[in-house]
Scaffold this active site. Structure first.
Site, PDB file in Angstrom:
ATOM      1  N   CYS A 119       0.807  -1.218   0.000  1.00 56.59           N
ATOM      2  CA  CYS A 119       0.000   0.000   0.000  1.00 56.59           C
ATOM      3  C   CYS A 119       0.844   1.273   0.000  1.00 56.59           C
ATOM      4  O   CYS A 119       0.330   2.355  -0.271  1.00 56.59           O
ATOM      5  CB  CYS A 119      -0.965  -0.008   1.177  1.00 56.59           C
ATOM      6  SG  CYS A 119      -2.170  -1.326   1.013  1.00 56.59           S
ATOM      7  N   HIS A 260      -3.634   7.134   2.022  1.00 51.38           N
ATOM      8  CA  HIS A 260      -3.954   5.803   1.505  1.00 51.38           C
ATOM      9  C   HIS A 260      -5.331   5.409   2.042  1.00 51.38           C
ATOM     10  O   HIS A 260      -5.649   5.664   3.205  1.00 51.38           O
ATOM     11  CB  HIS A 260      -2.887   4.811   1.969  1.00 51.38           C
ATOM     12  CG  HIS A 260      -3.261   3.392   1.671  1.00 51.38           C
ATOM     13  ND1 HIS A 260      -3.576   2.965   0.395  1.00 51.38           N
ATOM     14  CD2 HIS A 260      -3.406   2.306   2.481  1.00 51.38           C
ATOM     15  CE1 HIS A 260      -3.887   1.681   0.440  1.00 51.38           C
ATOM     16  NE2 HIS A 260      -3.795   1.254   1.688  1.00 51.38           N
ATOM     17  N   ASN A 290     -10.040  -0.378  -0.874  1.00 50.54           N
ATOM     18  CA  ASN A 290      -8.575  -0.276  -0.854  1.00 50.54           C
ATOM     19  C   ASN A 290      -8.024  -0.838  -2.173  1.00 50.54           C
ATOM     20  O   ASN A 290      -8.064  -2.046  -2.395  1.00 50.54           O
ATOM     21  CB  ASN A 290      -8.042  -1.058   0.352  1.00 50.54           C
ATOM     22  CG  ASN A 290      -6.537  -0.962   0.498  1.00 50.54           C
ATOM     23  OD1 ASN A 290      -5.839  -0.471  -0.381  1.00 50.54           O
ATOM     24  ND2 ASN A 290      -6.031  -1.446   1.617  1.00 50.54           N
TER      25      ASN A 290
HETATM   26  O1  UT7 Z   1      -3.896  -1.204   3.430  1.00 52.62           O
HETATM   27  C1  UT7 Z   1      -3.071  -2.087   4.095  1.00 52.62           C
HETATM   28  C2  UT7 Z   1      -3.159  -1.895   5.544  1.00 52.62           C
HETATM   29  N1  UT7 Z   1      -4.375  -2.474   6.032  1.00 52.62           N
HETATM   30  C3  UT7 Z   1      -5.095  -1.794   6.898  1.00 52.62           C
HETATM   31  O2  UT7 Z   1      -4.776  -0.686   7.229  1.00 52.62           O
HETATM   32  C4  UT7 Z   1      -6.298  -2.491   7.488  1.00 52.62           C
HETATM   33  C5  UT7 Z   1      -6.265  -2.360   8.977  1.00 52.62           C
HETATM   34  N2  UT7 Z   1      -7.374  -3.045   9.654  1.00 52.62           N
HETATM   35  C6  UT7 Z   1      -8.655  -2.637   9.546  1.00 52.62           C
HETATM   36  O3  UT7 Z   1      -8.973  -1.744   8.798  1.00 52.62           O
HETATM   37  C7  UT7 Z   1      -9.667  -3.277  10.460  1.00 52.62           C
HETATM   38  O4  UT7 Z   1      -9.017  -4.031  11.432  1.00 52.62           O
HETATM   39  C8  UT7 Z   1     -10.692  -4.165   9.724  1.00 52.62           C
HETATM   40  C9  UT7 Z   1     -11.650  -3.320   8.914  1.00 52.62           C
HETATM   41  C10 UT7 Z   1      -9.973  -5.161   8.806  1.00 52.62           C
HETATM   42  C11 UT7 Z   1     -11.530  -4.949  10.743  1.00 52.62           C
HETATM   43  O5  UT7 Z   1     -12.151  -4.040  11.659  1.00 52.62           O
HETATM   44  P1  UT7 Z   1     -12.073  -4.284  13.230  1.00 52.62           P
HETATM   45  O6  UT7 Z   1     -12.880  -3.212  13.846  1.00 52.62           O
HETATM   46  O7  UT7 Z   1     -10.623  -4.374  13.605  1.00 52.62           O
HETATM   47  O8  UT7 Z   1     -12.822  -5.649  13.378  1.00 52.62           O
HETATM   48  P2  UT7 Z   1     -12.261  -7.030  13.957  1.00 52.62           P
HETATM   49  O9  UT7 Z   1     -11.312  -7.642  12.992  1.00 52.62           O
HETATM   50  O10 UT7 Z   1     -11.801  -6.824  15.356  1.00 52.62           O
HETATM   51  O11 UT7 Z   1     -13.570  -7.847  13.992  1.00 52.62           O
HETATM   52  C12 UT7 Z   1     -14.656  -7.510  14.859  1.00 52.62           C
HETATM   53  C13 UT7 Z   1     -15.752  -8.524  14.674  1.00 52.62           C
HETATM   54  C14 UT7 Z   1     -15.264  -9.953  14.758  1.00 52.62           C
HETATM   55  O12 UT7 Z   1     -16.271 -10.724  15.376  1.00 52.62           O
HETATM   56  P3  UT7 Z   1     -16.144 -11.136  16.922  1.00 52.62           P
HETATM   57  O13 UT7 Z   1     -14.861 -11.883  17.028  1.00 52.62           O
HETATM   58  O14 UT7 Z   1     -16.104  -9.826  17.661  1.00 52.62           O
HETATM   59  O15 UT7 Z   1     -17.360 -11.948  17.155  1.00 52.62           O
HETATM   60  C15 UT7 Z   1     -15.144 -10.375  13.323  1.00 52.62           C
HETATM   61  O16 UT7 Z   1     -15.291 -11.766  13.146  1.00 52.62           O
HETATM   62  O17 UT7 Z   1     -16.313  -8.378  13.353  1.00 52.62           O
HETATM   63  C16 UT7 Z   1     -16.277  -9.631  12.692  1.00 52.62           C
HETATM   64  N3  UT7 Z   1     -16.078  -9.395  11.262  1.00 52.62           N
HETATM   65  C17 UT7 Z   1     -17.098  -9.144  10.425  1.00 52.62           C
HETATM   66  N4  UT7 Z   1     -18.419  -9.045  10.625  1.00 52.62           N
HETATM   67  C18 UT7 Z   1     -19.173  -8.749   9.556  1.00 52.62           C
HETATM   68  C19 UT7 Z   1     -14.923  -9.365  10.572  1.00 52.62           C
HETATM   69  N5  UT7 Z   1     -15.170  -9.097   9.275  1.00 52.62           N
HETATM   70  C20 UT7 Z   1     -16.505  -8.964   9.162  1.00 52.62           C
HETATM   71  C21 UT7 Z   1     -17.355  -8.648   8.084  1.00 52.62           C
HETATM   72  N6  UT7 Z   1     -18.676  -8.561   8.334  1.00 52.62           N
HETATM   73  N7  UT7 Z   1     -16.904  -8.445   6.846  1.00 52.62           N
END
Ligand code: UT7
Length: 339
Positions: A119, A260, A290
């Site tokens: 990225c 980004h 992204n």
């Molecule tokens: O560009 C390269 C660099 N990359 C980034 O900068 C990305 C950085 N990370 C992020 O943007 C975020 O961490 C994400 C958008 C990927 C995820 O958001 P989050 O607020 O960190 O969510 P999480 O991974 O902690 O997941 C929270 C909950 C989980 O469920 P439980 O364990 O709390 O029951 C996930 O299983 O949300 C669940 N979850 C989803 N639910 C619905 C994960 N993906 C999804 C989804 N739809 N697509």
């Protein structure tokens, strides 16, 4: 890399162009593919939809972006001297995608190579391209970010498939006609200890493709989203603040932040750290998700085409991505308002 000398050649972006595929993949579409919903995706990421390239490869999108740029600049492809392509989705491991693009656009006098920095690929490549102008080695350098992320996304994995999209965007670097305009400063970082949190394990020399690597889904993006989020939020904000500080810029001196586009919450943290009004931040993550190496030039191209970027505007570009790689670039926009 502070640029203090007044008699040096300054590199400036003199043209921009972009290409996004026609096919739109909405959050509603994804609801039918994995266990997710529009509300979760939008509130956690800021994404509403993304584009998908149905036929062709990263080079096809890049060629279209470059053709648009050449049209705006009013020059032919034979004038290009160097093509630097930032991508994590090269058409093939080799030849370099830049060579394929060189052939597709008919840039018969150009040489080219690829930069792999995920990225941050566009900012890394822009920094490299800038050197070729500043040293006087070249007068026309294309820096293009192009990623067909849909080719490495697992559309059964809700953790990643909602995040990415396909696009390409390109800039032309030339010696600036006004030494106060152009690329003023740039600061890049990497920390390889972050590789375990965001990578594609298969297909390289460590894990060449086998039935086993395919079965284990090693040819798809793996991301520990939470781990990456924590460092990205700090990394992108810190480097943006650093580039302001070392150039003695206050928030009112900055006209635009071009971040980004990985997550709206990361963008907001960076904006707050810089003390900027939301109106000064380029955001199109809602439309494209992204697109990895394409996000930053895609913003520049759209904002310029909309007549919002003006000659003399002070712009900070900032990125964070796999590697980890991160960085920021300060420039003064040097193209007249689109007519
Ligand atoms: O560009 C390269 C660099 N990359 C980034 O900068 C990305 C950085 N990370 C992020 O943007 C975020 O961490 C994400 C958008 C990927 C995820 O958001 P989050 O607020 O960190 O969510 P999480 O991974 O902690 O997941 C929270 C909950 C989980 O469920 P439980 O364990 O709390 O029951 C996930 O299983 O949300 C669940 N979850 C989803 N639910 C619905 C994960 N993906 C999804 C989804 N739809 N697509």
């Amino acid at each position: 890399m502070n640029k203090e000398k007044s008699n040096k050649i300054r590199a400036a972006i003199t043209a921009v162009g972009h290409y996004v595929p026609e096919k739109v993949l909405t959050n509603k579409d994804l609801e039918r593919m994995v266990d997710t919903n529009d509300e979760w995706i939008y509130t956690r990421t800021g994404i509403k939809e993304r584009r998908i390239l149905e036929n062709g490869a990263s080079s096809d999108m890049a060629a279209k972006a470059i053709q648009e740029l050449l049209k705006y600049r009013g020059i032919g492809p034979e004038e290009i001297e160097l093509i630097i392509t930032a991508t994590v989705t090269p058409d093939m491991l080799f030849p370099p995608t830049s060579c394929i693009i060189q052939d597709k656009v008919g840039a018969k006098n150009a040489w080219g190579f690829d930069v792999s920095a995920a990225c941050s690929g566009f900012l890394y490549a822009l920094s490299v391209g800038t050197q070729f102008i500043e040293t006087g080695a070249h007068k026309k350098v294309i820096v293009v970010g192009s990623d067909k992320m849909s080719s490495i996304v697992d559309y059964t994995d809700r953790n990643t498939c909602v995040l990415f999209g396909d696009a390409s965007a390109a800039v032309l670097l030339e010696p600036s006609d006004d030494p106060s305009l152009g690329i003023l400063d740039s600061k890049m970082y990497c920390d390889g200890s972050g590789g375990k949190y965001l990578h594609m394990k298969g297909g390289g020399s460590l894990n060449p493709p086998t039935h086993e690597t395919v079965d284990k889904k090693w040819h798809y993006i793996y991301q520990d989203g939470k781990a990456v989020f924590k460092v990205a939020v700090i990394g992108m904000a810190d480097v943006s603040a650093e580039i302001m500080e070392r150039n003695n810029l206050k928030s009112e001196d900055v006209d635009y932040l071009v971040p980004h586009q990985a997550n709206l919450r990361i963008i907001d943290a960076t904006r707050e750290r810089m003390g900027l009004d939301p109106s000064k931040v380029m955001i199109n993550i809602d439309k494209y998700g992204n697109t990895t190496a394409a996000t930053i030039p895609l913003c520049l191209s759209e904002w310029w085409q909309a007549g919002k970027l003006k000659r003399g505007s002070t712009v900070v570009l900032a990125s964070f991505g796999a590697g980890y790689t991160w960085g920021a670039t300060l420039l003064k926009w040097s193209i007249d308002k689109v007519k």
